[in-house]
Design an enzyme around this catalytic site. Structure first.
Site, PDB file in Angstrom:
ATOM      1  N   CYS A  69      -4.327 -30.036  25.924  1.00 19.63           N
ATOM      2  CA  CYS A  69      -5.121 -28.983  25.296  1.00 19.63           C
ATOM      3  C   CYS A  69      -4.203 -27.875  24.779  1.00 19.63           C
ATOM      4  CB  CYS A  69      -6.095 -28.412  26.320  1.00 19.63           C
ATOM      5  SG  CYS A  69      -6.942 -26.916  25.804  1.00 19.63           S
ATOM      6  N   PRO A  70      -4.332 -27.412  23.533  1.00 16.97           N
ATOM      7  CA  PRO A  70      -5.424 -27.708  22.586  1.00 16.97           C
ATOM      8  C   PRO A  70      -5.112 -28.823  21.573  1.00 16.97           C
ATOM      9  CG  PRO A  70      -4.141 -25.876  21.767  1.00 16.97           C
ATOM     10  CD  PRO A  70      -3.463 -26.332  23.024  1.00 16.97           C
TER      11      PRO A  70
END
Lengths: 81, 370
Positions: free
Chosen positions: A14-15
């Protein structure tokens, strides 16, 4: 008939998986099915949330082809309204 | 103007901690010189320590009574060295299966695993249980654990509806962050909270057991001591801090509620691709959580810190175990780029306005780097 493209984001966190998914959603026409493969623990929650928030539908989720950790998310690009 | 609290400018992580109020620090220092003896002892020094412990219990009981609008007595209040100890004692008094929400604190969920047959009840997108689902799952259980409000997203839980649905069901209410910020409901059997929630000392928590509930006191060492020897000076400071907050509860809460409303509107307006989480209305006055798409929560926390603002995050990259917050996950919320703001007592309008000014450039800086 719909284009089916693969997006292998295994190893990213993430991201980055969501950025890659969003880029693919933006670049492909409505109806395209994007198969995102990710082993990011956050993707389990963030791919469904992304689809709820943005221009995409989560058709299904399953185990990655050939096994291993993570999931494959089949995401369809919605028509833009 | 904002009462007795003076948090540092830019401090927006009250759940993480806030400075002990000056009044509490003063009363603790004064009490420390008089409370070194065993409060159960019959000699003069012991009786002096015992009297101050009794006064602290009475004071907390009065504060809680004022907040709940019902009479809570001094002998229903115990001090423990941590919230975890208070929670463990609360649950240990109820052998048997439990029902609890999926958004209780992580320590409470861990403790619940020690009770075979226990059941979790999920929440909606705002982070709230459905009282009908909860009532159904509570059938045959020894105890229901339900928080007053969620400390990550601020959403209040329908305690009174759960009480009404089954008045015989004992309810253990984790009042973390809600105590002193919103009026306490009635009908619960046990309450726990930590003094750091109300600008008291870090090493003191309270366990409140209502009279007449069927809780079996575990490890009872008598004379109101539970969970180990009591830090009486800390208890005195905790009682002072709570009394000061209860006196100012309405003013503090109204200011905080309005500031969070400003932040909710301002963030939605200024930041593209953001999900603002939790109930906008039925919530704690001082907590707001949001997630920004396409950025890392960790990077955003660091960018905001560079700009003088301290915030928390429930994103996986900030968590201990590289998993996102179980609360955000239970809500089906977007967990990346997450920020939790919790206004400390005395938070100024300048800090809130400054944060709204700084956020767009912090988000832009992280998005450029990604």
């Amino acid at each position: 008939m719909d284009t089916h493209i693969w997006l292998d984001e295994r190893g990213t966190r993430c991201p980055l998986p969501i950025i890659a998914l969003n880029r693919a959603v933006m670049e492909h026409p409505a109806g395209t099915v994007i198969a995102l493969i990710s082993d990011d623990p956050a993707a389990k929650f963030d791919v469904p949330a992304y689809c709820r928030l943005k221009n995409a539908t989560l058709l299904s989720e399953g185990t990655p082809p050939g096994g291993g950790a993570g999931w494959v998310f089949n995401v369809q690009v919605n028509p833009t309204t | 103007m904002v009462g007795n609290w003076h948090p540092p400018a830019g401090s927006l992580d009250a759940v993480g901690g806030q400075p002990v109020s000056a009044a509490a620090a003063g009363s603790m220092a004064a009490a420390a010189a008089q409370t070194w003896a065993d409060p159960r002892a019959l000699h003069h020094a012991g009786r002096q320590a015992g009297a101050l412990l009794g006064a602290a219990r009475s004071s907390v009981a009065e504060s809680l009574s004022a907040s709940a609008g019902t009479n809570i007595c001094a002998d229903e209040v115990y001090f423990t060295p941590s919230v975890l100890t208070a929670q463990a004692l609360a649950l240990a008094g109820y052998p048997g299966a439990l029902v609890m929400s999926t958004v209780e604190t992580a320590t409470l969920l861990d403790l619940g695993c020690l009770h075979p047959g226990s059941q979790l009840v999920g929440v909606d997108a705002l982070g709230r249980i459905d009282p009908v689902d909860f009532h159904r799952a509570a059938a045959g259980k020894a105890l229901a654990a339900l928080q007053l409000a969620n400390t990550e997203v601020g959403t209040c839980q329908p305690i009174e509806q759960v009480v009404t649905a089954d008045p015989a069901l004992p309810i253990f209410m984790d009042a973390s962050q809600g105590i002193g910020r919103i009026p306490l409901p009635q009908g619960w059997s046990i309450l726990t909270a930590g003094a750091r929630d109300w600008a008291g000392p870090a090493g003191v928590a309270i366990l409140v057991v209502r009279r007449g509930v069927n809780w079996l006191p575990p490890l009872n060492s008598g004379s109101g001591l539970l969970g180990g020897y009591t830090d009486i000076a800390g208890a005195v400071g905790a009682a002072t801090a709570l009394a000061a907050l209860i006196t100012n509860q309405v003013t503090q809460s109204e200011q905080a509620f309005a500031n969070i409303d400003l932040l909710r509107a301002g963030i939605a307006n200024k930041i593209p691709d953001v999900e603002i989480l939790g109930d906008p209305v039925w919530r704690l006055p001082h907590i707001l959580t949001f997630s920004v798409l396409y950025i890392s929560g960790e990077a955003l926390v660091i960018e905001l810190d560079k700009r003088g603002f301290a915030v928390a995050s429930g994103s996986a990259c900030v968590a201990d175990e590289a998993r996102p917050s179980h609360v955000l996950a239970a809500m089906g919320a977007y967990t990346g780029g997450n920020v939790r703001i919790s206004l400390p007592l005395g938070c100024t309008a300048e800090t809130v306005a400054g944060f709204l000014d700084a956020l767009p450039s912090a988000v832009a800086a992280v998005r450029e780097d990604t």
